[in-house]
Motif scaffolding. Structure first.
Motif, mmCIF file in Angstrom:
data_model
loop_
_atom_site.group_PDB
_atom_site.id
_atom_site.type_symbol
_atom_site.label_atom_id
_atom_site.label_comp_id
_atom_site.label_asym_id
_atom_site.label_seq_id
_atom_site.Cartn_x
_atom_site.Cartn_y
_atom_site.Cartn_z
ATOM 1 N N GLY A 14 -22.234 5.374 -14.076
ATOM 2 C CA GLY A 14 -22.853 4.990 -12.812
ATOM 3 C C GLY A 14 -24.116 5.786 -12.560
ATOM 4 O O GLY A 14 -24.577 6.548 -13.415
ATOM 5 N N LEU A 15 -24.672 5.617 -11.368
ATOM 6 C CA LEU A 15 -25.967 6.215 -11.053
ATOM 7 C C LEU A 15 -25.880 7.504 -10.255
ATOM 8 O O LEU A 15 -26.899 8.180 -10.081
ATOM 9 N N ILE A 16 -24.694 7.866 -9.783
ATOM 10 C CA ILE A 16 -24.538 9.032 -8.912
ATOM 11 C C ILE A 16 -23.741 10.139 -9.582
ATOM 12 O O ILE A 16 -24.124 11.313 -9.535
ATOM 13 N N ARG A 17 -22.646 9.799 -10.220
ATOM 14 C CA ARG A 17 -21.758 10.804 -10.801
ATOM 15 C C ARG A 17 -22.396 11.461 -12.025
ATOM 16 O O ARG A 17 -23.120 10.816 -12.785
ATOM 17 N N SER A 18 -22.087 12.737 -12.215
ATOM 18 C CA SER A 18 -22.643 13.478 -13.349
ATOM 19 C C SER A 18 -21.847 13.270 -14.630
ATOM 20 O O SER A 18 -22.309 13.602 -15.726
ATOM 21 N N GLY A 19 -20.635 12.733 -14.529
ATOM 22 C CA GLY A 19 -19.796 12.479 -15.694
ATOM 23 C C GLY A 19 -18.943 11.259 -15.455
ATOM 24 O O GLY A 19 -19.002 10.631 -14.388
ATOM 25 N N ASN A 20 -18.153 10.894 -16.452
ATOM 26 C CA ASN A 20 -17.322 9.702 -16.365
ATOM 27 C C ASN A 20 -15.847 10.097 -16.435
ATOM 28 O O ASN A 20 -15.378 10.594 -17.456
ATOM 29 N N GLN A 21 -15.122 9.883 -15.331
ATOM 30 C CA GLN A 21 -13.692 10.214 -15.279
ATOM 31 C C GLN A 21 -12.801 9.038 -15.646
ATOM 32 O O GLN A 21 -11.581 9.169 -15.642
ATOM 33 N N ASP A 22 -13.405 7.887 -15.967
ATOM 34 C CA ASP A 22 -12.630 6.733 -16.395
ATOM 35 C C ASP A 22 -12.270 6.857 -17.870
ATOM 36 O O ASP A 22 -13.017 7.458 -18.659
ATOM 37 N N SER A 23 -11.147 6.267 -18.246
ATOM 38 C CA SER A 23 -10.764 6.119 -19.653
ATOM 39 C C SER A 23 -10.298 4.683 -19.862
ATOM 40 O O SER A 23 -9.833 4.020 -18.926
ATOM 41 N N GLY A 38 -9.331 14.113 -8.756
ATOM 42 C CA GLY A 38 -8.927 15.508 -8.602
ATOM 43 C C GLY A 38 -9.933 16.493 -9.136
ATOM 44 O O GLY A 38 -9.565 17.566 -9.613
ATOM 45 N N GLY A 39 -11.219 16.149 -9.062
ATOM 46 C CA GLY A 39 -12.244 17.044 -9.597
ATOM 47 C C GLY A 39 -12.637 16.610 -10.986
ATOM 48 O O GLY A 39 -11.857 16.012 -11.716
ATOM 49 N N MET A 40 -13.875 16.920 -11.372
ATOM 50 C CA MET A 40 -14.408 16.369 -12.604
ATOM 51 C C MET A 40 -13.553 16.676 -13.822
ATOM 52 O O MET A 40 -13.096 15.792 -14.526
ATOM 53 N N ALA A 41 -13.309 17.945 -14.111
ATOM 54 C CA ALA A 41 -12.545 18.288 -15.309
ATOM 55 C C ALA A 41 -11.132 17.733 -15.236
ATOM 56 O O ALA A 41 -10.597 17.191 -16.205
ATOM 57 N N ALA A 42 -10.490 17.869 -14.070
ATOM 58 C CA ALA A 42 -9.113 17.420 -13.928
ATOM 59 C C ALA A 42 -9.017 15.900 -13.994
ATOM 60 O O ALA A 42 -8.084 15.355 -14.582
ATOM 61 N N GLY A 43 -9.977 15.195 -13.379
ATOM 62 C CA GLY A 43 -9.968 13.736 -13.432
ATOM 63 C C GLY A 43 -10.128 13.228 -14.845
ATOM 64 O O GLY A 43 -9.435 12.291 -15.274
ATOM 65 N N GLU A 88 -2.114 24.979 -15.605
ATOM 66 C CA GLU A 88 -3.327 25.474 -14.954
ATOM 67 C C GLU A 88 -3.313 25.037 -13.492
ATOM 68 O O GLU A 88 -3.671 23.906 -13.161
ATOM 69 N N PRO A 89 -2.893 25.922 -12.571
ATOM 70 C CA PRO A 89 -2.725 25.555 -11.159
ATOM 71 C C PRO A 89 -3.990 25.015 -10.490
ATOM 72 O O PRO A 89 -3.880 24.289 -9.491
ATOM 73 N N THR A 90 -5.170 25.351 -10.992
ATOM 74 C CA THR A 90 -6.389 24.819 -10.378
ATOM 75 C C THR A 90 -6.488 23.305 -10.547
ATOM 76 O O THR A 90 -7.315 22.666 -9.899
ATOM 77 N N ARG A 91 -5.645 22.750 -11.399
ATOM 78 C CA ARG A 91 -5.633 21.298 -11.586
ATOM 79 C C ARG A 91 -4.774 20.590 -10.545
ATOM 80 O O ARG A 91 -4.643 19.362 -10.589
#
Length: 247
Positions: A14-23, A38-43, A88-91
């Motif tokens: 997309g045009l706004i997000r810095s990464g892609n959380q879809d699979s 749930g956040g970029m890395a977690a998503g 990893e509790p931060t997830r």
């Protein structure tokens, strides 16, 4: 006549997000879309876990085993997500939607599994239908008659998902139906369905016989609408193997 599933997928950040959380997964028997949260890395991780876990059911499966097969891998995916959070509790809070369609070995049945707000649509005999029901707060409001579908499109809480694969108890929806030659399925993340109206989705499915071209057209429509979220599109056609042999 032996029916098979033929699919193509396109995903875009997309045009706004810095990464892609879809699979996404497209195979001979299984297609699936997962939209992480749930956040970029977690998503990223949650959607990847879901797709990697269900991918092994992309194999010839008897009609009566379709739903049990999907139930098993969705349960396993939820458990793997729970383990990742415990590691990893931060997830905490990470999860993913999942919409998956599994075609039977005989070509006489298909099963659909769904949780969250990714969607499945079906174009059959020129009639376009949303097959899945969103697990969202605004859908509950629509069901209760508080707002209508048009108001739901712009509701400030339209992104609030009421259930997803998060390692906690959940109730995915499962259904089966016989496929028909000529059926065209659209599976997508809400990066498409939230910004492109259903009549435009239907028009694209009717106007672009080539699956890849149709998927690219739908992504382009979402980008033209601002592309505020990741966009993932799967186009799948039900075809007679004899007619499809030349592909």
């Amino acid at each position: 006549m032996t029916l098979k599933l033929r699919a193509a997928a396109v995903t875009d950040r997309g045009l706004i997000r810095s990464g892609n959380q879809d699979s996404v997964h497209t195979g001979d028997w299984l297609i699936a879309v997962a939209d992480g949260m749930g956040g970029m890395a977690a998503g990223d991780l949650a959607s990847r876990i879901a797709i990697e876990t269900i991918a092994p059911v992309d194999r010839p499966t008897p009609d009566e085993e379709l739903v049990p097969a999907l139930q098993g891998v969705l349960g396993e995916a939820s458990g793997r997500i729970r383990a990742a959070v415990e590691e990893e509790p931060t997830r905490h809070g990470m999860g993913t939607t999942l919409t998956a369609l599994l075609f039977s070995a005989t070509g006489t049945s298909l099963a659909l599994a769904h949780i969250g707000d990714s969607r499945a649509y079906l174009l059959r005999d020129d009639v376009f239908t949303q097959v899945t029901r969103d697990d969202t707060f605004v859908q509950l409001l629509v069901d209760e008659g508080v707002i209508d579908a048009e108001q739901a499109r712009s509701h400030p809480r339209r992104a609030v998902v009421t259930q997803a694969l998060q390692g906690e108890p959940a109730s995915p929806a499962y259904s089966t139906q016989p496929p028909r030659e000529g059926d065209r399925w659209l599976l997508c993340s809400d990066g498409l369905s939230n910004v492109v109206r259903s009549d435009s989705l239907a028009e694209a499915l009717r106007s672009y016989p080539d699956r890849d071209a149709c998927a690219r057209r739908l992504v382009d429509l979402a980008l033209r609408a601002g592309g505020p979220d990741n966009i993932t599109v799967v186009i799948a056609d039900v075809a007679d193997v004899a007619d499809d042999a030349g592909e």
